[in-house]
Design a protein around this motif. Structure first.
Motif, PDB file in Angstrom:
ATOM      1  N   THR A 178      88.790 112.802 -35.979  1.00  0.00           N
ATOM      2  CA  THR A 178      88.647 111.436 -35.482  1.00  0.00           C
ATOM      3  C   THR A 178      88.193 111.380 -34.029  1.00  0.00           C
ATOM      4  O   THR A 178      87.596 110.400 -33.615  1.00  0.00           O
ATOM      5  CB  THR A 178      89.965 110.647 -35.611  1.00  0.00           C
ATOM      6  N   SER A 179      88.456 112.430 -33.266  1.00  0.00           N
ATOM      7  CA  SER A 179      87.970 112.440 -31.880  1.00  0.00           C
ATOM      8  C   SER A 179      87.511 113.846 -31.511  1.00  0.00           C
ATOM      9  O   SER A 179      88.007 114.837 -32.045  1.00  0.00           O
ATOM     10  CB  SER A 179      89.059 111.970 -30.919  1.00  0.00           C
ATOM     11  N   LEU A 218      87.342 107.285 -25.345  1.00  0.00           N
ATOM     12  CA  LEU A 218      88.793 107.221 -25.483  1.00  0.00           C
ATOM     13  C   LEU A 218      89.535 107.632 -24.224  1.00  0.00           C
ATOM     14  O   LEU A 218      90.716 107.368 -24.078  1.00  0.00           O
ATOM     15  CB  LEU A 218      89.264 108.106 -26.649  1.00  0.00           C
ATOM     16  N   ASP A 277      85.581 108.878 -29.815  1.00  0.00           N
ATOM     17  CA  ASP A 277      85.962 108.562 -31.188  1.00  0.00           C
ATOM     18  C   ASP A 277      84.729 108.768 -32.076  1.00  0.00           C
ATOM     19  O   ASP A 277      83.705 108.126 -31.863  1.00  0.00           O
ATOM     20  CB  ASP A 277      86.445 107.117 -31.272  1.00  0.00           C
TER      21      ASP A 277
END
Length: 185
Positions: free
Chosen positions: A127-128, A182, A175
């Motif tokens: 996700t990141s 982020l 992200d």
């Protein structure tokens, strides 16, 4: 084959030759008439989302999708080459299958690849990711985190909107779902 009673989120169905993932399902038993199952399905290849209703107890064909962790190695033309971390087998994944995630792929990054009958269906990135800013305009004196954003190019070539205080050479967390900043890393 499975019945509608076996439906669960994440199950892949083979309907009319297309593969669909069950996103949401609900068993409904109205006071009048027979029970049925209301589902939200997402096409594995195109990403199209549809609502479909099945009568209770109807048989549906399921598909086996093998999800494995692969390591991204390099780009070869329009193919992204991934290696199975267990068997060291390499598989080419087309640019269309990787999609927008290609903006955040770094060599040796691990990703989950869904494979059905030997052909890759999708690539799930973490996700990141942490990426280095290769170029951004210098900020001005007095810049604050809430003052706005500016574009920054990261090491993969993607452009990310970052706060004004970010400088070239810093590592930032991005992200992978929407390309948003982020924080620093």
């Amino acid at each position: 084959m499975a019945t509608t009673n076996d439906l669960k989120n994440g199950l892949v169905l083979n309907l009319d030759g297309d593969l669909w993932t069950v996103v949401k399902f609900q068993h409904v038993k109205p006071g009048k008439g027979g029970a049925f199952v209301r589902t939200t399905l997402k096409n594995v290849l195109s990403g199209k989302v549809v609502d479909k209703t099945f009568n209770a107890g109807v048989k549906v064909e399921t598909a086996t999708v093998d999800k494995r962790t692969y390591q991204f190695l390099y780009v070869d033309g329009d193919d992204y080459i991934f290696m199975d971390t267990d068997t060291y087998d390499q598989i080419p994944v087309g640019k269309g299958t990787v999609g927008e995630g290609s903006k955040y792929l770094l060599p040796e990054m691990e990703a989950v690849v869904g494979v059905h009958e030997g052909s890759p269906l999708y690539v799930e990135l973490p996700t990141s990711v942490i990426l280095e800013v290769t170029y951004t305009e210098p900020g001005l004196q007095g810049d604050r985190s809430s003052a706005g954003t500016k574009p920054a190019t990261v090491e993969t070539g993607a452009e990310v909107q970052v706060p004004l205080f970010i400088t070239t050479g810093e590592k930032i967390k991005v992200d992978t779902r929407d390309g948003s900043y982020l924080g620093r890393s």
